[in-house]
Design a protein around this motif. Structure first.
Motif, PDB file in Angstrom:
ATOM      1  N   GLY A  11       0.813  -1.209   0.000  1.00 17.28           N
ATOM      2  CA  GLY A  11       0.000   0.000   0.000  1.00 17.28           C
ATOM      3  C   GLY A  11       0.844   1.255   0.000  1.00 17.28           C
ATOM      4  N   ILE A  12       1.951   1.247   0.750  1.00 23.54           N
ATOM      5  CA  ILE A  12       2.826   2.420   0.795  1.00 23.54           C
ATOM      6  C   ILE A  12       3.462   2.662  -0.570  1.00 23.54           C
ATOM      7  N   TYR A  13       3.953   1.593  -1.208  1.00 21.51           N
ATOM      8  CA  TYR A  13       4.568   1.762  -2.516  1.00 21.51           C
ATOM      9  C   TYR A  13       3.544   2.214  -3.558  1.00 21.51           C
ATOM     10  N   ALA A  14       2.354   1.645  -3.528  1.00 17.69           N
ATOM     11  CA  ALA A  14       1.308   2.069  -4.451  1.00 17.69           C
ATOM     12  C   ALA A  14       0.927   3.524  -4.201  1.00 17.69           C
ATOM     13  N   GLY A  15       0.883   3.927  -2.918  1.00 17.49           N
ATOM     14  CA  GLY A  15       0.568   5.309  -2.585  1.00 17.49           C
ATOM     15  C   GLY A  15       1.642   6.273  -3.069  1.00 17.49           C
ATOM     16  N   LEU A  16       2.917   5.910  -2.870  1.00 16.00           N
ATOM     17  CA  LEU A  16       4.005   6.779  -3.327  1.00 16.00           C
ATOM     18  C   LEU A  16       4.022   6.884  -4.848  1.00 16.00           C
ATOM     19  N   LEU A  17       3.814   5.754  -5.519  1.00 14.00           N
ATOM     20  CA  LEU A  17       3.799   5.775  -6.981  1.00 14.00           C
ATOM     21  C   LEU A  17       2.625   6.597  -7.504  1.00 14.00           C
ATOM     22  N   LEU A  19       1.254   9.123  -5.970  1.00 11.01           N
ATOM     23  CA  LEU A  19       1.562  10.535  -5.738  1.00 11.01           C
ATOM     24  C   LEU A  19       2.392  11.108  -6.881  1.00 11.01           C
ATOM     25  N   VAL A  20       3.350  10.315  -7.363  1.00 11.10           N
ATOM     26  CA  VAL A  20       4.155  10.764  -8.495  1.00 11.10           C
ATOM     27  C   VAL A  20       3.290  10.884  -9.746  1.00 11.10           C
ATOM     28  N   GLU A  21       2.426   9.870  -9.972  1.00 14.49           N
ATOM     29  CA  GLU A  21       1.596   9.875 -11.177  1.00 14.49           C
ATOM     30  C   GLU A  21       0.567  11.012 -11.133  1.00 14.49           C
ATOM     31  N   VAL A  22      -0.067  11.189  -9.972  1.00 12.46           N
ATOM     32  CA  VAL A  22      -1.118  12.199  -9.869  1.00 12.46           C
ATOM     33  C   VAL A  22      -0.533  13.602  -9.788  1.00 12.46           C
ATOM     34  N   GLY A  23       0.481  13.780  -8.931  1.00 13.65           N
ATOM     35  CA  GLY A  23       1.059  15.103  -8.735  1.00 13.65           C
ATOM     36  C   GLY A  23       1.985  15.518  -9.859  1.00 13.65           C
ATOM     37  N   LEU A  24       3.133  14.851  -9.931  1.00 14.21           N
ATOM     38  CA  LEU A  24       4.128  15.219 -10.940  1.00 14.21           C
ATOM     39  C   LEU A  24       3.625  14.913 -12.347  1.00 14.21           C
ATOM     40  N   GLY A  25       2.918  13.783 -12.506  1.00  9.86           N
ATOM     41  CA  GLY A  25       2.420  13.427 -13.829  1.00  9.86           C
ATOM     42  C   GLY A  25       1.452  14.462 -14.378  1.00  9.86           C
ATOM     43  N   ILE A  71      -3.426  -0.847  -8.297  1.00 12.60           N
ATOM     44  CA  ILE A  71      -3.812   0.071  -7.221  1.00 12.60           C
ATOM     45  C   ILE A  71      -3.479   1.506  -7.610  1.00 12.60           C
ATOM     46  N   THR A  72      -2.297   1.690  -8.202  1.00  8.37           N
ATOM     47  CA  THR A  72      -1.893   3.030  -8.637  1.00  8.37           C
ATOM     48  C   THR A  72      -2.825   3.564  -9.717  1.00  8.37           C
ATOM     49  N   ALA A  73      -3.242   2.693 -10.633  1.00  4.76           N
ATOM     50  CA  ALA A  73      -4.150   3.121 -11.699  1.00  4.76           C
ATOM     51  C   ALA A  73      -5.488   3.582 -11.129  1.00  4.76           C
ATOM     52  N   LEU A  74      -5.978   2.874 -10.113  1.00  6.26           N
ATOM     53  CA  LEU A  74      -7.226   3.293  -9.480  1.00  6.26           C
ATOM     54  C   LEU A  74      -7.073   4.647  -8.795  1.00  6.26           C
ATOM     55  N   LEU A  75      -5.946   4.845  -8.120  1.00  7.91           N
ATOM     56  CA  LEU A  75      -5.703   6.125  -7.453  1.00  7.91           C
ATOM     57  C   LEU A  75      -5.484   7.253  -8.462  1.00  7.91           C
ATOM     58  N   LYS A  76      -5.030   6.900  -9.664  1.00  9.76           N
ATOM     59  CA  LYS A  76      -4.829   7.902 -10.710  1.00  9.76           C
ATOM     60  C   LYS A  76      -6.152   8.548 -11.101  1.00  9.76           C
ATOM     61  N   SER A  77      -7.263   7.846 -10.890  1.00  9.72           N
ATOM     62  CA  SER A  77      -8.573   8.411 -11.219  1.00  9.72           C
ATOM     63  C   SER A  77      -8.891   9.644 -10.374  1.00  9.72           C
ATOM     64  N   LEU A  78      -8.156   9.834  -9.270  1.00 11.34           N
ATOM     65  CA  LEU A  78      -8.356  11.003  -8.422  1.00 11.34           C
ATOM     66  C   LEU A  78      -7.570  12.215  -8.902  1.00 11.34           C
ATOM     67  N   SER A  79      -6.874  12.079 -10.024  1.00 17.59           N
ATOM     68  CA  SER A  79      -6.062  13.179 -10.523  1.00 17.59           C
ATOM     69  C   SER A  79      -6.929  14.407 -10.809  1.00 17.59           C
ATOM     70  N   PRO A  80      -6.543  15.577 -10.319  1.00 22.65           N
ATOM     71  CA  PRO A  80      -7.383  16.772 -10.495  1.00 22.65           C
ATOM     72  C   PRO A  80      -7.327  17.362 -11.891  1.00 22.65           C
ATOM     73  N   GLY A  82      -5.770  16.887 -16.259  1.00 22.00           N
ATOM     74  CA  GLY A  82      -5.202  16.033 -17.290  1.00 22.00           C
ATOM     75  C   GLY A  82      -6.076  14.828 -17.598  1.00 22.00           C
ATOM     76  N   LYS A  83      -5.622  14.038 -18.560  1.00 18.37           N
ATOM     77  CA  LYS A  83      -6.345  12.838 -18.943  1.00 18.37           C
ATOM     78  C   LYS A  83      -6.232  11.777 -17.848  1.00 18.37           C
ATOM     79  N   LYS A  84      -7.228  10.927 -17.767  1.00 16.66           N
ATOM     80  CA  LYS A  84      -7.240   9.903 -16.726  1.00 16.66           C
ATOM     81  C   LYS A  84      -7.305   8.491 -17.300  1.00 16.66           C
ATOM     82  N   LEU A  85      -8.192   8.265 -18.271  1.00 17.70           N
ATOM     83  CA  LEU A  85      -8.434   6.914 -18.751  1.00 17.70           C
ATOM     84  C   LEU A  85      -7.203   6.298 -19.397  1.00 17.70           C
ATOM     85  N   LEU A  86      -6.584   7.015 -20.340  1.00 16.47           N
ATOM     86  CA  LEU A  86      -5.407   6.473 -21.015  1.00 16.47           C
ATOM     87  C   LEU A  86      -4.216   6.288 -20.070  1.00 16.47           C
ATOM     88  N   PRO A  87      -3.925   7.255 -19.172  1.00 18.63           N
ATOM     89  CA  PRO A  87      -2.854   7.001 -18.204  1.00 18.63           C
ATOM     90  C   PRO A  87      -3.141   5.823 -17.275  1.00 18.63           C
TER      91      PRO A  87
END
Length: 233
Positions: A11-17, A19-25, A71-80, A82-87
Motif C-alpha cells: 500500500g505504501i509503494y502504491a501510494g508513493l507511486l 503521488l508521483v503519477e497524480v502530482g508530478l504526472g 492500485i496506482t491506476a485506481l488512485l490515478k482516477s483522483l487526478s485533479p 489532465g487525462k485519466k483513462l489512457l494514463p
C-alpha cells in the motif's frame, strides 16, 4: 514456507507511486513537457523493481508489479487535471508487462530487467493495439496516416524529425528507452537502500495517541457570581 507480501508495504509503494503519477504526472502533462510519459514509465519500473526485491521471498512476489500498478491506476482516477483513462490503462498495462518478466524468470534481477524492457515498449504497443482493436488487421492508408501522425507528435514535438524517418526514429527511441529501463531496474535492484526498515521504523509505526492518556479535569472553575461552596462540617 513462503508467506504473503506485507500489504502495508504494498500500500505504501502504491501510494508513493500514485503521488508521483497524480502530482508530478499531472504537472508534466499539463505543461506538455516532452517525454513526460517516458519519465513516468521509467519511474514505475524503478518502483516495481524495488517492491519485487523487498518481497522476493514471498509466494506472490512474481505478480507484485501488476498488483501495485492496478492500485496506482485506481488512485490515478483522483487526478485533479489532465487525462485519466489512457494514463490509467498505461499504468496497468505496464504493470502487466513487467509482471510477465517476473512470471517467466522469477522475482529476480533478470526477471525485473526483462519486465522493465517489456514495460518500456508500451508506448509503441498502445497505438498499435488501439488500431488493431478498432480496425482489425486490415488497415487502409488513412489508418496508417493516423498512426504516423501519432508517432510524429510523440517524437516531433521534441525533436525535428522528417516524416520519412519516423519509423527509424521510433526504433531508435524504443531501443534507447529499453536500455534506460534496464539500467534503472539494475540500479534499483542493486541498491542497498533499506526502505523496508525505514517504513517499519517510522511510517508503519505512526499511531494516534490512545484516548484517555491525558488527565481529564473534573472540577469546573467557579463563576464570578457563584459563591464558593463550603465543604467544612
Amino acid at each position: 514456507m513462503k508467506t504473503s507480501s506485507d500489504p502495508k508495504l504494498i500500500g505504501i509503494y502504491a501510494g508513493l507511486l500514485s503521488l508521483v503519477e497524480v502530482g508530478l504526472g499531472s504537472l508534466l502533462h499539463g505543461f506538455r513537457i516532452p517525454f513526460a510519459g517516458t519519465f513516468l514509465s521509467l519511474n514505475q519500473s524503478l518502483f516495481l523493481t524495488r517492491i519485487t526485491k523487498l518481497n522476493r521471498s514471498n509466494r506472490d512476489s512474481r505478480t507484485l508489479g501488476l498488483q501495485v500498478s492496478n492500485i496506482t491506476a485506481l488512485l490515478k482516477s483522483l487526478s485533479p487535471a489532465g487525462k485519466k483513462l489512457l494514463p490509467m490503462l498505461a499504468i496497468s498495462a505496464q504493470g502487466l508487462l513487467f509482471s510477465m518478466g517476473t512470471l517467466i524468470f522469477g522475482a529476480s534481477c533478470v526477471g525485473c530487467l526483462v519486465g522493465s524492457v517489456l514495460s518500456s515498449f508500451w508506448g509503441v504497443f498502445q497505438p498499435l493495439a488501439f488500431l488493431w482493436l478498432v480496425y482489425g488487421t486490415t488497415w487502409n492508408s488513412e489508418q496508417v496516416s493516423q498512426l504516423l501522425d501519432y508517432f510524429s507528435k510523440l517524437l516531433g514535438g521534441a525533436l525535428p524529425i522528417e516524416s520519412h524517418l519516423i519509423a527509424q526514429a521510433i526504433l531508435i527511441f524504443s531501443a534507447i528507452k529499453a536500455m534506460f529501463a534496464m539500467g534503472i531496474s539494475w540500479v534499483g535492484w542493486r541498491s542497498n537502500f533499506q526502505e523496508d526498515a525505514l517504513f517499519n521504523n517510522s511510517l508503519l509505526k505512526l499511531k494516534l495517541k490512545p484516548i484517555g492518556t491525558a488527565p481529564l479535569t473534573t472540577s469546573s472553575p467557579v463563576g464570578p457570581n457563584e459563591p464558593e461552596k463550603d465543604s467544612g462540617a
